[in-house]
Write an enzyme that holds these catalytic residues in place. Structure first.
Site, PDB file in Angstrom:
ATOM      1  N   ILE A 189      -6.915   2.075   0.901  1.00  0.00           N
ATOM      2  CA  ILE A 189      -6.325   3.056   0.836  1.00  0.00           C
ATOM      3  C   ILE A 189      -4.889   2.647   0.452  1.00  0.00           C
ATOM      4  O   ILE A 189      -3.986   1.899   0.901  1.00  0.00           O
ATOM      5  CB  ILE A 189      -6.367   3.739   2.267  1.00  0.00           C
ATOM      6  CG1 ILE A 189      -7.822   4.137   2.694  1.00  0.00           C
ATOM      7  CG2 ILE A 189      -5.343   5.205   1.963  1.00  0.00           C
ATOM      8  CD1 ILE A 189      -7.778   4.860   3.962  1.00  0.00           C
ATOM      9  N   ASP A 204      -1.512   4.082  -0.148  1.00  0.00           N
ATOM     10  CA  ASP A 204      -0.187   5.264   0.478  1.00  0.00           C
ATOM     11  C   ASP A 204       0.930   5.100  -0.480  1.00  0.00           C
ATOM     12  O   ASP A 204       1.621   4.133  -0.339  1.00  0.00           O
ATOM     13  CB  ASP A 204       0.001   4.698   1.855  1.00  0.00           C
ATOM     14  CG  ASP A 204       0.853   5.665   2.520  1.00  0.00           C
ATOM     15  OD1 ASP A 204       0.871   6.751   2.166  1.00  0.00           O
ATOM     16  OD2 ASP A 204       1.496   5.328   3.407  1.00  0.00           O
ATOM     17  N   ALA A 241      -5.186  -1.725   2.995  1.00  0.00           N
ATOM     18  CA  ALA A 241      -4.348  -0.536   2.965  1.00  0.00           C
ATOM     19  C   ALA A 241      -3.102  -1.121   2.025  1.00  0.00           C
ATOM     20  O   ALA A 241      -2.524  -2.257   2.363  1.00  0.00           O
ATOM     21  CB  ALA A 241      -3.631   0.204   4.161  1.00  0.00           C
ATOM     22  N   LYS A 242      -2.785  -0.340   0.922  1.00  0.00           N
ATOM     23  CA  LYS A 242      -1.572  -0.570   0.276  1.00  0.00           C
ATOM     24  C   LYS A 242      -0.527   0.261   0.484  1.00  0.00           C
ATOM     25  O   LYS A 242      -0.555   1.618   0.091  1.00  0.00           O
ATOM     26  CB  LYS A 242      -1.842  -0.407  -1.432  1.00  0.00           C
ATOM     27  CG  LYS A 242      -0.729  -0.830  -2.154  1.00  0.00           C
ATOM     28  CD  LYS A 242      -1.160  -0.538  -3.733  1.00  0.00           C
ATOM     29  CE  LYS A 242       0.041  -1.108  -4.728  1.00  0.00           C
ATOM     30  NZ  LYS A 242      -0.399  -0.727  -6.061  1.00  0.00           N
ATOM     31  N   ILE A 243       0.715  -0.037   1.026  1.00  0.00           N
ATOM     32  CA  ILE A 243       1.751   0.730   1.477  1.00  0.00           C
ATOM     33  C   ILE A 243       2.997   0.438   0.600  1.00  0.00           C
ATOM     34  O   ILE A 243       3.456  -0.687   0.482  1.00  0.00           O
ATOM     35  CB  ILE A 243       2.316   0.380   2.952  1.00  0.00           C
ATOM     36  CG1 ILE A 243       0.780   0.234   4.136  1.00  0.00           C
ATOM     37  CG2 ILE A 243       3.313   1.281   3.332  1.00  0.00           C
ATOM     38  CD1 ILE A 243       0.356   1.415   3.896  1.00  0.00           C
TER      39      ILE A 243
END
Length: 303
Positions: free
Chosen positions: A137, A139, A165-167
């Site tokens: 995901i 973000d 997740a890629k923040i």
């Protein structure tokens, strides 16, 4: 299933001078990333100018990349779309063609069309129905659909395919730290983005790697792996040495930096981006090359 760590660069979409796809250039980018010891590659992302491609062009880039990668490097395919149906179709095609992972943003359109938390959960459940590969995901600030730490942890808990997740939000390290604590083993692959401009704080917060550009994967990968191997001082020193180049890319050039250096290094023939995104100012290009040459990246000497 093993979790990818290290550096997963976002590959540019390569065009000719008249803005047609250059699939041979696309294949050379993959060869460069393999030789740079990248831990994976991401295609069709925002940094790949996915927003300027037709559906047929997306399919051409997807097939050319996966066929040429041929298992030498894991490929992450960005399959974002507001429609759960279309996102699922894109995701299933990526899986059929051999992708190791897909990346999606939460559904949104423009600045005002967004989804609430329950709708986001339902969206990802529909997209991942029957999926056998991992999901990341993304973000990112461009989406008006908020992804709180609690929502990201819920998604990872309820949807087993969501393992990454890629923040890349403001105060990235704080969000990563909270997310790693909240999601635990359900989300083993937390990455940062933004060209690795906050890499060391993000690693210290619990990130397993970075989804950067293709500018310096040969140097970012060893930094991440050294850090996780306990060689913190060496990793910090090498990242701080790279930071002027990363900062210039992030703040002055954006996605055009990679294409500029790839053309300079004869990996691709053209650094063209599609209108209305124009070329770098000659002064900016000159300054980028000056900084880059001091760092001796593989991108300038691979060919």
């Amino acid at each position: 299933m093993n979790t990818i760590t290290g550096v997963i660069p976002v590959a540019p979409t390569v065009f000719t001078d008249d803005e047609e796809l250059d699939l041979e250039g696309q294949r050379r980018v993959i060869d460069f990333l393999v030789d740079a010891n990248s831990d994976g590659v991401c295609i069709l992302a925002n940094y790949s100018e996915q927003f300027s491609l037709t559906d047929d062009e997306r399919d051409q880039v997807l097939t050319a990349t996966l066929d040429h990668a041929a298992g030498r490097i894991p490929v992450c395919v960005t399959t974002s779309h507001y429609s759960a149906r279309i996102a699922r179709e894109r995701t299933q095609r990526a899986q059929r063609e051999g992708a190791a992972m897909v990346m999606l943003m939460a559904p949104f359109f423009g600045a005002t069309v967004k989804a609430d938390e329950d709708a986001v959960v339902e969206y990802f459940k529909r997209v991942t129905d029957g999926l056998e590969i991992d999901v990341m995901i993304q973000d990112a600030p461009m989406s008006p659909t908020p992804l709180s730490v609690a929502l990201l942890a819920r998604l990872a808990a309820e949807i087993p395919q969501i393992r990454y997740a890629k923040i890349e939000m403001p105060q990235t390290a704080d969000k990563i730290r909270a997310l790693v604590s909240a999601a635990g083993e359900n989300l083993p692959g937390v990455f940062d983005g933004e060209e690795a401009i906050t890499l060391i704080p993000d690693l210290e917060a619990g990130a397993q790697g970075t989804m950067s550009s293709c500018l310096v994967p040969d140097q970012l990968g060893p930094i991440v792996h050294d850090y996780h191997a306990g060689h913190r001082d060496s990793a910090v020193a090498r990242w701080e040495d790279l930071l002027p180049l990363i900062h210039f890319e992030n703040r002055q050039c954006g996605l055009r930096a990679t294409k500029t250096l790839m053309k300079e290094g004869r990996i691709i023939h053209s650094d063209r981006t599609r209108a209305p995104l124009g070329e770098l100012h000659p002064d900016t290009r000159s300054q980028l090359l000056e900084i880059a040459k001091r760092k001796d990246p593989l991108i300038l000497r691979w060919a």
